[in-house]
Enzyme design. Structure first.
Site, PDB file in Angstrom:
ATOM      1  N   ASP A   2       0.823  -1.203   0.000  1.00  0.00           N
ATOM      2  CA  ASP A   2       0.000   0.000   0.000  1.00  0.00           C
ATOM      3  C   ASP A   2       0.866   1.265   0.000  1.00  0.00           C
ATOM      4  OD1 ASP A   2      -2.293   1.560   0.079  1.00  0.00           O
ATOM      5  OD2 ASP A   2      -3.154   0.536   1.799  1.00  0.00           O
ATOM      6  N   ASP A   3       0.197   2.394   0.059  1.00  0.00           N
ATOM      7  CA  ASP A   3       0.826   3.709   0.040  1.00  0.00           C
ATOM      8  C   ASP A   3       1.980   3.802   1.044  1.00  0.00           C
ATOM      9  OD1 ASP A   3       1.287   6.414  -0.286  1.00  0.00           O
ATOM     10  OD2 ASP A   3      -0.437   7.031   0.916  1.00  0.00           O
ATOM     11  N   LYS A 109      -3.719  -2.129  -7.762  1.00  0.00           N
ATOM     12  CA  LYS A 109      -4.848  -1.372  -7.243  1.00  0.00           C
ATOM     13  C   LYS A 109      -4.655   0.078  -7.657  1.00  0.00           C
ATOM     14  CE  LYS A 109      -7.128   0.216  -3.022  1.00  0.00           C
ATOM     15  NZ  LYS A 109      -7.131   0.212  -1.538  1.00  0.00           N
ATOM     16  N   ASP A 111      -5.939   3.751  -7.622  1.00  0.00           N
ATOM     17  CA  ASP A 111      -6.803   4.541  -6.750  1.00  0.00           C
ATOM     18  C   ASP A 111      -6.915   5.987  -7.230  1.00  0.00           C
ATOM     19  OD1 ASP A 111      -8.444   4.965  -4.587  1.00  0.00           O
ATOM     20  OD2 ASP A 111      -6.957   4.429  -3.072  1.00  0.00           O
ATOM     21  N   CYS A 153     -10.339   1.907  -8.177  1.00  0.00           N
ATOM     22  CA  CYS A 153     -10.854   2.490  -6.937  1.00  0.00           C
ATOM     23  C   CYS A 153     -11.036   3.993  -7.118  1.00  0.00           C
ATOM     24  CB  CYS A 153      -9.896   2.220  -5.783  1.00  0.00           C
ATOM     25  SG  CYS A 153      -9.685   0.480  -5.395  1.00  0.00           S
ATOM     26  N   ARG A 168     -13.839  -1.313  -6.731  1.00  0.00           N
ATOM     27  CA  ARG A 168     -14.311  -1.134  -5.367  1.00  0.00           C
ATOM     28  C   ARG A 168     -15.371  -0.044  -5.393  1.00  0.00           C
ATOM     29  NH1 ARG A 168     -10.657   0.951  -0.445  1.00  0.00           N
ATOM     30  NH2 ARG A 168     -11.607   2.922  -1.045  1.00  0.00           N
ATOM     31  N   ASP A 172     -13.032   3.768   2.073  1.00  0.00           N
ATOM     32  CA  ASP A 172     -12.256   3.066   3.087  1.00  0.00           C
ATOM     33  C   ASP A 172     -13.139   2.808   4.313  1.00  0.00           C
ATOM     34  OD1 ASP A 172      -9.993   3.131   1.542  1.00  0.00           O
ATOM     35  OD2 ASP A 172      -9.154   4.907   2.507  1.00  0.00           O
TER      36      ASP A 172
END
Length: 209
Positions: A2-3, A109, A111, A153, A168, A172
């Site tokens: 992730d980030d 993913k 986003d 996302c 998605r 969150d």
């Protein structure tokens, strides 16, 4: 992953000084452990402190005065968005996902995708916002290849169909019902919370297969 692995928002291929390594080194070990390597990217966004923004401010969506248009605030700063009607931006996007795949990440993913569809002044004013978004997403798919799994996302749903493998449809989540302070004092009801996740899921129940 992730980030936090990247040097800055937009500088995805360079490691953060705080991460303790490079994202490209992880996939072989993950595969050996039986995992599918996945990488988080916000491919259309750029921080004003990033090398991407400093070197290519002309690639950003602009306001009516011709200046890069700030489209949001996160990560402690305003952020900007790439103009996906610019031919050089599309080349850069293709190379981004191509490089991520070459590192061994087969799951991406993607986003904050809505950024490419936001209103603003574009390099090619004849291209609609929906088409601009679609062009950017197509470039990401072309670079990743047809066998990569792309999760969209923050994505405009209808305009993403056919280019991503899944989307998605909610925000969150968080371990509390409602982030009241953010909703009341900042007039921002989109913060992570169980309330928002449930509300979004119920509003889009008809889309679930």
């Amino acid at each position: 992953l992730d980030d936090g692995f990247q040097a800055d928002l937009g500088d995805w291929l360079e490691p953060s000084a705080h991460f303790g390594g490079h994202a490209r080194d992880l996939p072989p070990n993950l595969v050996e452990l039986g995992f599918t390597p996945g990488l988080w990217l916000a491919p259309f966004l750029a921080s004003p402190t990033s090398k991407l923004f400093r070197q290519h401010a002309d690639w950003m969506l602009k306001d009516d005065t011709g200046q890069p248009l700030a489209v949001g605030h996160n990560w402690g700063n305003s952020y900007y968005v790439l103009d996906t009607t610019h031919p050089e931006v599309l080349v850069w996007l293709r190379e981004l996902t191509r490089t991520a795949r070459s590192w061994g990440y087969t799951y991406l993913k993607l986003d904050f995708l809505y950024g490419a569809a936001l209103p603003g002044v574009r390099f090619n004013p004849k291209i609609s916002r929906a088409e601009a978004y679609r062009n950017g997403l197509q470039a990401l798919r072309d670079g990743a290849g047809s066998d990569a799994f792309l999760l969209g996302c923050g994505a405009p749903l209808a305009s993403s169909i056919g280019l991503v493998d899944a989307m998605r449809t909610g925000p969150d989540v968080a371990p509390y019902w409602d982030e009241e302070s953010r909703r009341v004092w900042l007039s921002d009801a989109t913060g992570p919370s169980a309330r928002n996740a449930l509300h979004t899921a119920l509003s889009r129940w008809y889309q679930y297969a």
